[in-house]
Enzyme design. Structure first.
Site, mmCIF file in Angstrom:
data_model
loop_
_atom_site.group_PDB
_atom_site.id
_atom_site.type_symbol
_atom_site.label_atom_id
_atom_site.label_comp_id
_atom_site.label_asym_id
_atom_site.label_seq_id
_atom_site.Cartn_x
_atom_site.Cartn_y
_atom_site.Cartn_z
ATOM 1 N N HIS A 217 0.355 -1.179 0.315
ATOM 2 C CA HIS A 217 -0.090 -0.197 0.231
ATOM 3 C C HIS A 217 0.975 1.262 0.164
ATOM 4 O O HIS A 217 0.928 2.403 1.137
ATOM 5 C CB HIS A 217 -1.156 0.311 1.621
ATOM 6 C CG HIS A 217 -2.251 -0.913 1.048
ATOM 7 N ND1 HIS A 217 -2.101 -2.666 1.792
ATOM 8 C CD2 HIS A 217 -3.003 -1.139 0.280
ATOM 9 C CE1 HIS A 217 -2.888 -2.890 1.617
ATOM 10 N NE2 HIS A 217 -3.795 -1.904 0.417
ATOM 11 N N ASN A 218 1.479 1.244 -1.281
ATOM 12 C CA ASN A 218 2.257 2.468 -1.597
ATOM 13 C C ASN A 218 1.658 2.996 -2.567
ATOM 14 O O ASN A 218 0.866 3.410 -2.913
ATOM 15 C CB ASN A 218 4.134 2.157 -1.432
ATOM 16 C CG ASN A 218 3.967 1.174 -2.494
ATOM 17 O OD1 ASN A 218 3.235 0.839 -3.409
ATOM 18 N ND2 ASN A 218 4.577 0.274 -2.000
ATOM 19 N N ALA A 219 2.814 3.832 -2.476
ATOM 20 C CA ALA A 219 2.622 5.254 -3.758
ATOM 21 C C ALA A 219 2.427 4.777 -5.233
ATOM 22 O O ALA A 219 1.681 5.395 -6.525
ATOM 23 C CB ALA A 219 3.545 6.297 -4.359
ATOM 24 N N VAL A 220 3.264 3.609 -5.882
ATOM 25 C CA VAL A 220 3.141 2.696 -6.635
ATOM 26 C C VAL A 220 1.981 2.082 -6.982
ATOM 27 O O VAL A 220 1.523 1.733 -8.208
ATOM 28 C CB VAL A 220 4.830 1.647 -6.433
ATOM 29 C CG1 VAL A 220 4.598 1.657 -8.136
ATOM 30 C CG2 VAL A 220 5.765 2.411 -6.300
ATOM 31 N N HIS A 221 2.046 1.284 -5.957
ATOM 32 C CA HIS A 221 0.330 0.887 -5.776
ATOM 33 C C HIS A 221 -1.013 1.734 -6.367
ATOM 34 O O HIS A 221 -1.563 1.388 -7.429
ATOM 35 C CB HIS A 221 0.148 -0.132 -4.949
ATOM 36 C CG HIS A 221 -1.566 0.427 -4.540
ATOM 37 N ND1 HIS A 221 -2.165 -0.721 -5.169
ATOM 38 C CD2 HIS A 221 -2.759 0.223 -3.427
ATOM 39 C CE1 HIS A 221 -3.121 -0.741 -4.595
ATOM 40 N NE2 HIS A 221 -3.812 -0.181 -4.130
ATOM 41 N N HIS A 257 -7.290 6.473 -3.069
ATOM 42 C CA HIS A 257 -7.855 5.902 -2.768
ATOM 43 C C HIS A 257 -7.837 5.301 -1.076
ATOM 44 O O HIS A 257 -8.109 4.373 -0.272
ATOM 45 C CB HIS A 257 -8.547 4.575 -3.888
ATOM 46 C CG HIS A 257 -7.878 3.488 -3.721
ATOM 47 N ND1 HIS A 257 -6.351 3.934 -4.449
ATOM 48 C CD2 HIS A 257 -7.112 1.926 -3.032
ATOM 49 C CE1 HIS A 257 -5.489 2.681 -4.347
ATOM 50 N NE2 HIS A 257 -6.001 1.972 -4.328
ATOM 51 N N ASP A 258 -5.947 4.810 -1.368
ATOM 52 C CA ASP A 258 -5.629 4.113 -0.337
ATOM 53 C C ASP A 258 -4.508 5.287 0.739
ATOM 54 O O ASP A 258 -3.018 5.053 1.287
ATOM 55 C CB ASP A 258 -4.506 3.024 -0.644
ATOM 56 C CG ASP A 258 -5.515 1.995 -0.357
ATOM 57 O OD1 ASP A 258 -6.255 2.285 0.409
ATOM 58 O OD2 ASP A 258 -5.175 1.111 -1.430
ATOM 59 N N ASP A 367 -8.550 -1.487 -8.053
ATOM 60 C CA ASP A 367 -7.873 -1.484 -6.937
ATOM 61 C C ASP A 367 -7.377 -3.110 -7.006
ATOM 62 O O ASP A 367 -6.222 -3.687 -6.186
ATOM 63 C CB ASP A 367 -8.891 -1.317 -5.474
ATOM 64 C CG ASP A 367 -8.381 -1.828 -4.233
ATOM 65 O OD1 ASP A 367 -6.821 -0.743 -4.433
ATOM 66 O OD2 ASP A 367 -9.154 -1.940 -2.971
ATOM 67 N N GLN A 418 -3.024 -16.210 -2.410
ATOM 68 C CA GLN A 418 -3.552 -15.628 -3.793
ATOM 69 C C GLN A 418 -4.878 -16.321 -4.828
ATOM 70 O O GLN A 418 -5.155 -15.990 -5.279
ATOM 71 C CB GLN A 418 -2.475 -15.690 -4.297
ATOM 72 C CG GLN A 418 -1.723 -14.673 -4.541
ATOM 73 C CD GLN A 418 -2.061 -13.006 -4.748
ATOM 74 O OE1 GLN A 418 -2.745 -12.718 -5.490
ATOM 75 N NE2 GLN A 418 -1.786 -12.012 -3.204
#
EC number: 3.1.4.-
Length: 494
Positions: A217-221, A257-258, A367, A418
């Site tokens: 959950h970072n800026a790349v996501h 969104h995150d 998402d 997964q």
């Protein structure tokens, strides 16, 4: 022209002189005593950061930069900032939860580098307003948009867009550059008369508010979700009906969104009595926080301040509705409503309410679309999100809390997590999305999903077979019976 060059050099040298002087002379008490920012004891211990500028009163460089750049804080009229700081339970600090030791770097050097980069955008504002700007310092300043990054943006609508490569090419600024490009592609800057410098500053603040320590959950996501959202906005049913306001909100929701995600899930916040859980009454805790953080940055940057108040507040509410739809605990509610609309065939995208609902479903798909990406990208995301889960499980075990089953590295694997996620969460959603938008993109996503499921199943089978063989070898006696009599070769037993 020579006069303009001389002025530009003079301004840059004066700016550097001011910053350099910070380290030679202490700031006068009359400056530090100004009531620009109210800090309590906890805030001083954990200074808030916006755009790499510290709000710590002891950071002298930051004080001068704030005075020069008019950096605004969130305590504006009509918006109460949320308290930030370390976790009140067991002193777990979310901002350092996944931190790794790094070599200490001079704060002043980092601030100077960031400030120079921002000054480049300020100087270029003349060009944004239609006046060519001559920037003699351009050749020594960093340039985010390298040639390869520009080439990648030409194919930003491709489903196999490699966000990891783009992030490397932009020196870790994938969210800023991607979102800025999409705003420009749709002409939203002109349509909403957005100030280019404010927009750039707003996007930088968004990127800074994502925790780079989080594996997932970072800026790349956020950049990856924004790129996926753009792909969905390009689908025929949406492209033909969405308004400019829908497009603006869709991209903003994807990018934010995150926002300020702590790297742990909602059940963790609830069972540790985190203040956010109490604030939002254990309901969509993280999503509410992401929304309010996004609104805070919108107001701090004044990006939409030129719009009528009623329109601005309406956009903030709609933005919240989109972000709240990403709450995975409400997945079945949205999916059931979506399935009912499709069964009845009553979706009418000329209806504003129906368009907003489809935007919610598009953001939900964006998402959790990682299992629908090509295997090379999907596998990386799967490993990153599992790493974040296991980090939470380690924290829970360390502090004698009940370990969340999904976060227990001792009883789970990437493949198992997964496979379950694809079967019970991803596939049901994308089956319905394919019913709504039966296009080549939907077929491609479902094909990747099927191949990725097969890949994880094969990997799990191999792992289980290997573990089974190892267990058998441990159970099988390795030595012969010491009492048994070994007969010579060719002899007969009696």
């Amino acid at each position: 022209m020579q006069r303009e060059c001389a002025c530009a050099f003079h301004s840059a040298n004066r700016l550097l002189s001011i910053i350099h002087a910070v380290h030679l002379h202490p700031i006068p008490k009359r400056v530090t005593s100004r009531k620009q920012i109210q800090l309590d004891a906890s805030d001083r211990a954990h200074p808030i950061r916006r755009g790499a500028i510290s709000y710590d009163s002891e950071d002298q460089t930051a004080l001068y930069i704030r005075m020069l750049g008019d950096v605004r804080v969130r305590s504006q009229v009509g918006f109460e900032p949320e308290r930030r700081g370390s976790h009140p339970y067991l002193y777990v600090d979310f901002r350092t939860l996944h931190s790794r030791p790094e070599a200490a770097r001079p704060v002043s050097a980092r601030n100077v580098r960031r400030l120079l980069s921002f000054q480049r955008y300020l100087h270029s504002s003349r060009f944004f307003h239609g006046i060519p700007a001559n920037n003699p310092l351009g050749y020594i300043l960093d340039d985010d948009f390298t040639g390869q990054a520009k080439l990648m943006l030409q194919k930003v609508g491709n489903w196999n867009f490699d966000i990891f490569l783009f992030d490397r090419l932009t020196n870790g600024n994938s969210l800023v550059n991607l979102t800025f490009h999409l705003f420009n592609t749709y002409g939203l800057i002109e349509l909403f008369q957005l100030d280019m410098v404010k927009l750039r500053r707003f996007l930088v603040m968004i990127q800074e508010d994502y925790h780079c320590q989080n594996p997932y959950h970072n800026a790349v996501h956020a950049a990856d979700v924004t790129q996926a959202m753009y792909c969905y906005l390009q689908e025929p049913k949406l492209a033909e009906t969405l308004t400019s306001c829908d497009l603006l909100l869709g991209l903003l929701a994807a990018a934010t969104h995150d926002l300020d995600h702590p790297g742990v899930n909602q059940p963790f916040l609830i069972k540790t009595d985190h203040y956010l859980a109490a604030l939002y009454k254990n309901s969509s805790v993280l999503e509410n926080h992401h929304w309010k953080s996004a609104v805070g940055l919108l107001r701090e940057s004044d990006l939409l301040s030129h719009l009528p108040t009623e329109d601005r507040l309406n956009m903030e509410e709609r933005l919240g509705s989109l972000i709240l739809a990403t709450d995975i605990s409400r997945q079945n509610d949205y999916l059931s409503e979506f399935r009912t609309h499709l069964d009845k065939g009553d979706l009418c995208l000329t209806n504003g309410g129906h368009r907003h609902f489809i935007l919610q479903m598009a953001l939900k798909c964006a998402d959790i679309c990682n299992p629908c990406r090509p295997w090379k990208l999907s596998k990386q995301w799967s490993e990153k999100v599992t790493e974040e889960f296991f980090h939470q499980g380690d924290i829970e075990r360390k502090h004698n809390l009940e370990v969340t089953p999904l976060c227990d590295r001792q009883s789970n694997s990437v493949a198992n997590i997964q496979i379950g996620f694809m079967a019970y969460v991803v596939e049901p959603l994308f089956v319905e999305w394919s019913r709504f938008s039966d296009t080549r993109l939907s077929q491609t996503m479902m094909s990747h999903l099927s191949l990725n499921k097969q890949g994880w199943n094969e990997g799990r089978d191999k792992q289980e077979a290997s573990s089974s063989r190892a267990s058998e070898e441990q159970r099988t006696p390795a030595t012969k019976d010491s009492n048994s009599k070994v007969l010579p070769q060719g002899s007969k037993g009696s």
